[in-house]
Design a protein around this motif. Structure first.
Motif, mmCIF file in Angstrom:
data_model
loop_
_atom_site.group_PDB
_atom_site.id
_atom_site.type_symbol
_atom_site.label_atom_id
_atom_site.label_comp_id
_atom_site.label_asym_id
_atom_site.label_seq_id
_atom_site.Cartn_x
_atom_site.Cartn_y
_atom_site.Cartn_z
ATOM 1 N N ASP A 6 0.864 -1.180 0.000
ATOM 2 C CA ASP A 6 0.000 0.000 0.000
ATOM 3 C C ASP A 6 0.898 1.226 0.000
ATOM 4 O O ASP A 6 1.771 1.369 0.848
ATOM 5 C CB ASP A 6 -0.895 0.009 1.238
ATOM 6 C CG ASP A 6 -1.782 1.233 1.258
ATOM 7 O OD1 ASP A 6 -2.833 1.200 0.600
ATOM 8 O OD2 ASP A 6 -1.404 2.228 1.910
ATOM 9 N N CYS A 7 0.714 2.095 -0.983
ATOM 10 C CA CYS A 7 1.507 3.316 -1.096
ATOM 11 C C CYS A 7 0.551 4.491 -1.226
ATOM 12 O O CYS A 7 -0.117 4.636 -2.252
ATOM 13 C CB CYS A 7 2.438 3.228 -2.302
ATOM 14 S SG CYS A 7 3.458 4.682 -2.536
ATOM 15 N N GLY A 72 14.725 11.414 -4.412
ATOM 16 C CA GLY A 72 14.347 12.541 -3.568
ATOM 17 C C GLY A 72 12.892 12.555 -3.165
ATOM 18 O O GLY A 72 12.471 13.391 -2.361
ATOM 19 N N GLN A 73 12.079 11.652 -3.704
ATOM 20 C CA GLN A 73 10.662 11.593 -3.352
ATOM 21 C C GLN A 73 10.453 10.519 -2.287
ATOM 22 O O GLN A 73 10.872 9.384 -2.440
ATOM 23 C CB GLN A 73 9.811 11.259 -4.577
ATOM 24 C CG GLN A 73 8.334 11.210 -4.258
ATOM 25 C CD GLN A 73 7.487 10.865 -5.475
ATOM 26 O OE1 GLN A 73 7.998 10.574 -6.538
ATOM 27 N NE2 GLN A 73 6.191 10.884 -5.298
ATOM 28 N N LYS A 74 9.803 10.897 -1.184
ATOM 29 C CA LYS A 74 9.538 9.963 -0.097
ATOM 30 C C LYS A 74 8.215 9.242 -0.335
ATOM 31 O O LYS A 74 7.185 9.862 -0.554
ATOM 32 C CB LYS A 74 9.476 10.700 1.234
ATOM 33 C CG LYS A 74 9.179 9.787 2.406
ATOM 34 C CD LYS A 74 9.086 10.584 3.690
ATOM 35 C CE LYS A 74 8.612 9.719 4.835
ATOM 36 N NZ LYS A 74 8.436 10.523 6.062
ATOM 37 N N LEU A 75 8.292 7.901 -0.284
ATOM 38 C CA LEU A 75 7.102 7.066 -0.394
ATOM 39 C C LEU A 75 6.953 6.299 0.909
ATOM 40 O O LEU A 75 7.895 5.661 1.364
ATOM 41 C CB LEU A 75 7.227 6.081 -1.559
ATOM 42 C CG LEU A 75 7.491 6.675 -2.934
ATOM 43 C CD1 LEU A 75 7.787 5.568 -3.939
ATOM 44 C CD2 LEU A 75 6.299 7.497 -3.382
ATOM 45 N N SER A 76 5.789 6.373 1.538
ATOM 46 C CA SER A 76 5.516 5.607 2.754
ATOM 47 C C SER A 76 4.763 4.354 2.346
ATOM 48 O O SER A 76 3.662 4.432 1.801
ATOM 49 C CB SER A 76 4.690 6.432 3.737
ATOM 50 O OG SER A 76 5.436 7.556 4.154
ATOM 51 N N LEU A 77 5.387 3.203 2.594
ATOM 52 C CA LEU A 77 4.822 1.933 2.157
ATOM 53 C C LEU A 77 4.375 1.103 3.349
ATOM 54 O O LEU A 77 4.987 1.135 4.400
ATOM 55 C CB LEU A 77 5.858 1.137 1.363
ATOM 56 C CG LEU A 77 6.543 1.840 0.191
ATOM 57 C CD1 LEU A 77 7.576 0.920 -0.427
ATOM 58 C CD2 LEU A 77 5.530 2.296 -0.833
ATOM 59 N N ARG A 78 3.321 0.349 3.158
ATOM 60 C CA ARG A 78 2.918 -0.680 4.115
ATOM 61 C C ARG A 78 2.876 -1.981 3.327
ATOM 62 O O ARG A 78 2.143 -2.108 2.357
ATOM 63 C CB ARG A 78 1.561 -0.383 4.731
ATOM 64 C CG ARG A 78 1.129 -1.494 5.685
ATOM 65 C CD ARG A 78 0.102 -1.054 6.687
ATOM 66 N NE ARG A 78 0.589 -0.055 7.606
ATOM 67 C CZ ARG A 78 1.339 -0.293 8.690
ATOM 68 N NH1 ARG A 78 1.734 -1.514 8.941
ATOM 69 N NH2 ARG A 78 1.708 0.662 9.483
ATOM 70 N N ILE A 79 3.707 -2.938 3.749
ATOM 71 C CA ILE A 79 3.857 -4.197 3.027
ATOM 72 C C ILE A 79 3.145 -5.297 3.796
ATOM 73 O O ILE A 79 3.434 -5.524 4.967
ATOM 74 C CB ILE A 79 5.347 -4.535 2.846
ATOM 75 C CG1 ILE A 79 6.050 -3.379 2.116
ATOM 76 C CG2 ILE A 79 5.512 -5.850 2.102
ATOM 77 C CD1 ILE A 79 7.545 -3.484 2.095
ATOM 78 N N SER A 80 2.215 -5.974 3.125
ATOM 79 C CA SER A 80 1.489 -7.075 3.749
ATOM 80 C C SER A 80 2.353 -8.314 3.752
ATOM 81 O O SER A 80 3.071 -8.583 2.801
ATOM 82 C CB SER A 80 0.201 -7.370 2.981
ATOM 83 O OG SER A 80 -0.631 -6.251 2.998
ATOM 84 N N ASP A 81 2.274 -9.076 4.827
ATOM 85 C CA ASP A 81 3.008 -10.329 4.936
ATOM 86 C C ASP A 81 2.154 -11.430 4.321
ATOM 87 O O ASP A 81 1.130 -11.799 4.885
ATOM 88 C CB ASP A 81 3.282 -10.630 6.405
ATOM 89 C CG ASP A 81 4.104 -11.887 6.597
ATOM 90 O OD1 ASP A 81 4.230 -12.681 5.636
ATOM 91 O OD2 ASP A 81 4.603 -12.074 7.706
ATOM 92 N N PRO A 82 2.549 -11.946 3.141
ATOM 93 C CA PRO A 82 1.707 -12.956 2.488
ATOM 94 C C PRO A 82 1.583 -14.226 3.303
ATOM 95 O O PRO A 82 0.612 -14.947 3.190
ATOM 96 C CB PRO A 82 2.435 -13.221 1.168
ATOM 97 C CG PRO A 82 3.833 -12.766 1.392
ATOM 98 C CD PRO A 82 3.767 -11.672 2.414
ATOM 99 N N ARG A 83 2.583 -14.529 4.161
ATOM 100 C CA ARG A 83 2.494 -15.737 4.983
ATOM 101 C C ARG A 83 1.352 -15.630 5.978
ATOM 102 O O ARG A 83 0.654 -16.581 6.256
ATOM 103 C CB ARG A 83 3.813 -15.973 5.708
ATOM 104 C CG ARG A 83 4.934 -16.340 4.735
ATOM 105 C CD ARG A 83 6.235 -16.255 5.386
ATOM 106 N NE ARG A 83 6.491 -14.834 5.663
ATOM 107 C CZ ARG A 83 7.623 -14.362 6.109
ATOM 108 N NH1 ARG A 83 8.606 -15.158 6.358
ATOM 109 N NH2 ARG A 83 7.782 -13.074 6.316
ATOM 110 N N ARG A 84 1.129 -14.415 6.503
ATOM 111 C CA ARG A 84 0.021 -14.215 7.439
ATOM 112 C C ARG A 84 -1.309 -14.447 6.740
ATOM 113 O O ARG A 84 -2.211 -15.061 7.279
ATOM 114 C CB ARG A 84 0.074 -12.816 8.032
ATOM 115 C CG ARG A 84 -1.044 -12.541 9.010
ATOM 116 C CD ARG A 84 -0.936 -11.127 9.543
ATOM 117 N NE ARG A 84 0.204 -10.967 10.394
ATOM 118 C CZ ARG A 84 0.168 -11.021 11.710
ATOM 119 N NH1 ARG A 84 -0.966 -11.190 12.311
ATOM 120 N NH2 ARG A 84 1.249 -10.877 12.430
ATOM 121 N N LYS A 85 -1.420 -13.973 5.475
ATOM 122 C CA LYS A 85 -2.668 -14.168 4.745
ATOM 123 C C LYS A 85 -2.916 -15.635 4.440
ATOM 124 O O LYS A 85 -4.035 -16.095 4.456
ATOM 125 C CB LYS A 85 -2.652 -13.350 3.450
ATOM 126 C CG LYS A 85 -2.836 -11.884 3.702
ATOM 127 C CD LYS A 85 -3.031 -11.152 2.424
ATOM 128 C CE LYS A 85 -3.394 -9.707 2.765
ATOM 129 N NZ LYS A 85 -3.754 -8.977 1.602
#
Length: 164
Positions: A6-7, A72-85
């Motif tokens: 998610d970005c 130079g561009q900041k991206l805040s990412l949230r990475i899902s753990d596929p093992r949890r899914k």
């Protein structure tokens, strides 16, 4: 390995594959070939179509949140753990063998035998395809055994540790 990232409110499905000679990323169905080198911790040089892009990372990957600086561009990412899914949100109980999901080289352990750990806590760092991956515990428990040493090469499916 497949991830959901998610970005800034937009979700991307990213699947990484390949080996040290040829790597591909399929992002929302579009495939890109790339290469990665890591001159320093937290800094990666990504080469796509002969164009080198410097990527700097920071944040708390333990909870799936990471900040990435690209050109130079900041991206805040949230990475899902596929093992949890894959577990469907179920709690893992009992003794488990923590196995390598890919071949690689153990960089370091983040815990010791006898340590109490939480679900999702980083257990070790495994280098694969020139990328360092933190292997996390799928359950809370006690580290009963560590089966490989730092700098040891492992195959996919190798038992890295036992967690009770």
């Amino acid at each position: 390995m497949k991830y959901e990232v998610d970005c800034h409110g937009e979700t991307f499905t990213i699947e990484l594959s390949g080996d040290s000679n040829r790597r591909t990323a399929t992002i929302n169905g579009e495939t890109v070939e790339f290469d990665v080198s890591q001159p320093e911790t937290g800094i990666y040089l990504v080469t796509i179509n002969n164009r080198v892009i410097e990527v700097r990372t920071a944040g708390d990957p333990a909870n799936g949140a990471i900040d990435v600086l690209v050109g130079g561009q900041k991206l805040s990412l949230r990475i899902s753990d596929p093992r949890r899914k894959r577990r469907g949100g179920l709690t893992v109980t009992g003794t488990i063998q923590l196995k390598a999901t890919m071949p690689g080289r153990v960089i370091c352990w983040l815990c010791q035998p006898g340590d109490q750990i939480t679900e999702g806590q980083g257990v070790l760092v495994l280098e694969a395809m020139k990328m360092q991956n933190e292997v996390r515990s799928p359950k809370a428990g006690v580290v009963k055994a560590i089966n490989v040493s730092p700098d040891q090469t492992v195959e996919a499916g190798a038992v890295l540790a036992v967690i009770e």
